[in-house]
Write an enzyme that holds these catalytic residues in place. Sequence first.
Site, short mmCIF file in Angstrom:
data_model
loop_
_atom_site.label_atom_id
_atom_site.label_comp_id
_atom_site.label_asym_id
_atom_site.label_seq_id
_atom_site.Cartn_x
_atom_site.Cartn_y
_atom_site.Cartn_z
N HIS A 367 0.80 -1.23 0.00
CA HIS A 367 0.00 0.00 0.00
C HIS A 367 0.83 1.28 0.00
O HIS A 367 0.26 2.36 0.05
CB HIS A 367 -0.91 0.03 1.23
N LYS A 558 -8.64 14.13 4.38
CA LYS A 558 -7.82 12.92 4.40
C LYS A 558 -6.88 13.05 5.57
O LYS A 558 -6.81 14.11 6.20
CB LYS A 558 -7.03 12.80 3.09
N ARG A 559 -6.13 11.98 5.91
CA ARG A 559 -5.14 12.10 6.96
C ARG A 559 -4.21 13.27 6.65
O ARG A 559 -3.91 13.54 5.49
CB ARG A 559 -4.34 10.79 7.08
N LYS A 564 0.84 14.45 1.45
CA LYS A 564 -0.46 14.78 0.87
C LYS A 564 -0.58 16.29 0.60
O LYS A 564 -1.49 16.74 -0.08
CB LYS A 564 -1.58 14.31 1.78
N THR A 666 -8.39 6.88 -2.36
CA THR A 666 -9.76 6.46 -2.65
C THR A 666 -10.72 7.62 -2.41
O THR A 666 -11.82 7.64 -2.95
CB THR A 666 -10.19 5.26 -1.77
N LYS A 670 -14.28 8.79 -4.37
CA LYS A 670 -15.57 9.11 -3.75
C LYS A 670 -16.12 10.43 -4.27
O LYS A 670 -17.30 10.56 -4.59
CB LYS A 670 -15.43 9.22 -2.22
#
Length: 825
Positions: A367, A558-559, A564, A666, A670
């Site tokens: 992952h 998101k985290r 990110k 993901t 969404k």
Amino acid sequence: MKTDGQHDKPEECPLSADTLEEDIARHIRFTMGRDPAKPNRHAAFMGLAFAVRDRLMDRWIRTQRTQYDTLAKRVYFLSLEFLPGRFLMNYLISLKMVDEARRAVEAIGYDLEELEEEEWDAGLGNGGLGRLASCYMDSLACLDFPGYGYGIFYDYGIFHQIVQDGWQREQCDNWVRRGTPWEIRRGEYLIPVQFYGRTEAVTDAAGRTGYRWVGGEVVMAMACDILVPGYGDDFVTNMRLWRAQSSREFDLEEFNQGDYIGAVEAKVQSETISSVLYPSDEVEQGRELRLKQQYFFVAATLSDILRRYKKLDRDFSELPDFVAIQLNDTHPAIAIPELMRLLMDEEGLTWETAWPICEKTFAYTNHTVLPEALETWPVDLIGRLLPRHMDIIFEINRRFLSTLAPIGKTADALLPRVSLIAEGSQQRVRMAHLAIVGSHTVNGVAALHSKILKESLFKDFDTLFPGRLTNVTNGITPRRWLAQANPSLAQLIDDTIGPGWITDLKRLRELEPLADDADFRHRWISVKKKNKKRLSRYILRKIGLGVDPDTLFSVQVKRIHEYKRQLLNVLHVIALYHRIKADPAAPVVPRTVIFAGKAAPAYHQAKRIIKLINSVAAKTNNDPDVQGKLRVLFLPNYCVSQAEKIVPAVDLSEQISTAGLEASGTGNMKMSLNGALTIGTLDGANIEIMEEVGKENIFIFGLTARQVTDLRNNGYNPWSYYENDAELRRVLDSISRGDFSPTDPGLFAPVVESLLHKGDYYMLLADFRAYVKAQEAVGELFLDQQEWTRRSILNTARMGKFSSDRSVMEYAENIWGLKPLPKIE
Ligand SMILES: *Cc1c(COP(=O)(O)O)cnc(C)c1O
């Protein structure tokens, strides 16, 4: 007692919707011990929950029976994390009972949405990885694949995040405090799990040497099942989550010595194994309790799998024909030496027979490529906690490395690179190498990610085991992420193309022609508006901030992690703020910039970024020049049920990770499925989303993964961007100066330092200008609501590929060798 003859008789009383109201009242009265005439909200929720569970239970029993009858091959999905969120609505939708439930609870004075909010999220995961496991469980059930999820029943899930003075604070998530109606406890079914002790050589009657693991301590694993129904049919499977129980209620010896309290303490101590989820995402901390959790759940699970397999009365060589085990990341990789141990030490197989069985049974999903997330464990620790497994890992490694010598591969530095053991001041086991060597298939989770695995991270293994590395692009379940989260859009789609999309998401393509239909676009706009109003009310309720649903909702949820790049988004927000201040009369496209996400409790830089977001929000939201033009906000406690409220309301989905670092994502799927346009880098599944929706319907910017590596290898210099871009310089200077922290001007110095003085590892400065330009194009397009909406419709219409049904079918065909069960009679 029933006789066998009666066994086949339909004991299925279908428990129809007519009796729902009565059943709710019965459960309120007899299960909850409350007055059904005026139940409080919790009792009403529990009454409904138990009545719903009853309706799944019989279907589940019949599903299990069919699996035994057909000798079906099963997949076991091993994951240290599941992130199911709430169950009630998912169950009602699967049973097609939403309207009946609504009527039944209205009869006792509640509305369904209100009772939905009574349920605590099951937050047994950190983020994307756990949520993926839950989407896959949903698809397994929907597609009638015989399979189970296996994991841990944590008493405390992912922490509850609150924001105090702009900082994240963690509170413990005691999600089962009031009990959960969904767990089915198998208190009578306990499996012993051993720790510590030592290995002993034994010689059998035939003079062969074998090994035994002796001594140490034993903890019991108790099974707790949670049901997972398919959609609109009778197939119901389950997740089996293990809870630690003390192996003896009292330590007799200590008790006899009078240390009663000490004995009870020891009992409590052993039960801590399943008490808390590790709250870090994409980082491994290497703590002993974590390794204990991994082995605890793996040992209980394999024991359960072999117990079931033995009922078939077949040779162990046939195990891979009946059992596929999927390792969700390396967290359960200790299963490989555990299966070897069971087959050799308990079942008497030789290494030569046991090893091919292992290889054909396991498959491993990687992952992440982030180095800090690749698990390694000290040899000392494994040797102490699991002595027999350490021996087996050494032997796996010895045999693996010795196969390389004859094929002439030892010449270069290959051996130390592929070895399962990393040498150094402290020897460590590389769990990814163990998982690759012990599996028949290894997959990445998006095309780019799998390519990086093959060409870089696992390049040697791709050469040594040609064909072993492959790709399965992640997906999300349309049941939760469209039908449940966005009932208004689901209804519009149903009215337009029928309900077939819910189990066959490619059918959304039938919406494509309607992108050019002005009337349809009008209805699409009203749905989005309704969802944005709903989210605005939620924001007002949660943080007391009013937002205007007519503004552009730009969302990054998101985290919180440096890769990110929430910080890049903040830099853009500050640039917008400066532009407004410089010319308050200039027209702007009004925006609401929404952030949400948890930072790992020990990840200080991420927590500082949350504080920065809140400080920028405080300054801009209170500036009269900015009113009606820009709003910035941070929603505390991002979780699945909150995501369900946010996702339908997004205009612009922010997917801006440094290229090459987000394995798939993901969240991107969404939002696009719900009609958001994406602004993103060529990273993870963004690339495949672009291929599906079309380049013209997505805002792509920034360095490619190749350019990121090249730039890094050629000496990246963040200062050159600072020097050459005046707007960027103003943004960074304003943070350094303390514009957003006037009472503590140095507060955000570490943030600017990471960019200018510490090398800007995630290359925000390199991508800043391209990002700002892409945001300008976003603003311009948003002014043309018709064109924006046309593209929004095309996004939804072209997201069929990203159903987790497609992902799970690929796993089943290419990795598990699994066929759907015949329909249940
Ligand atoms: C989908 C989801 C994630 C994953 O989001 P990414 O943007 O892919 O990182 C994390 N947490 C929750 C609660 C989610 O629903």
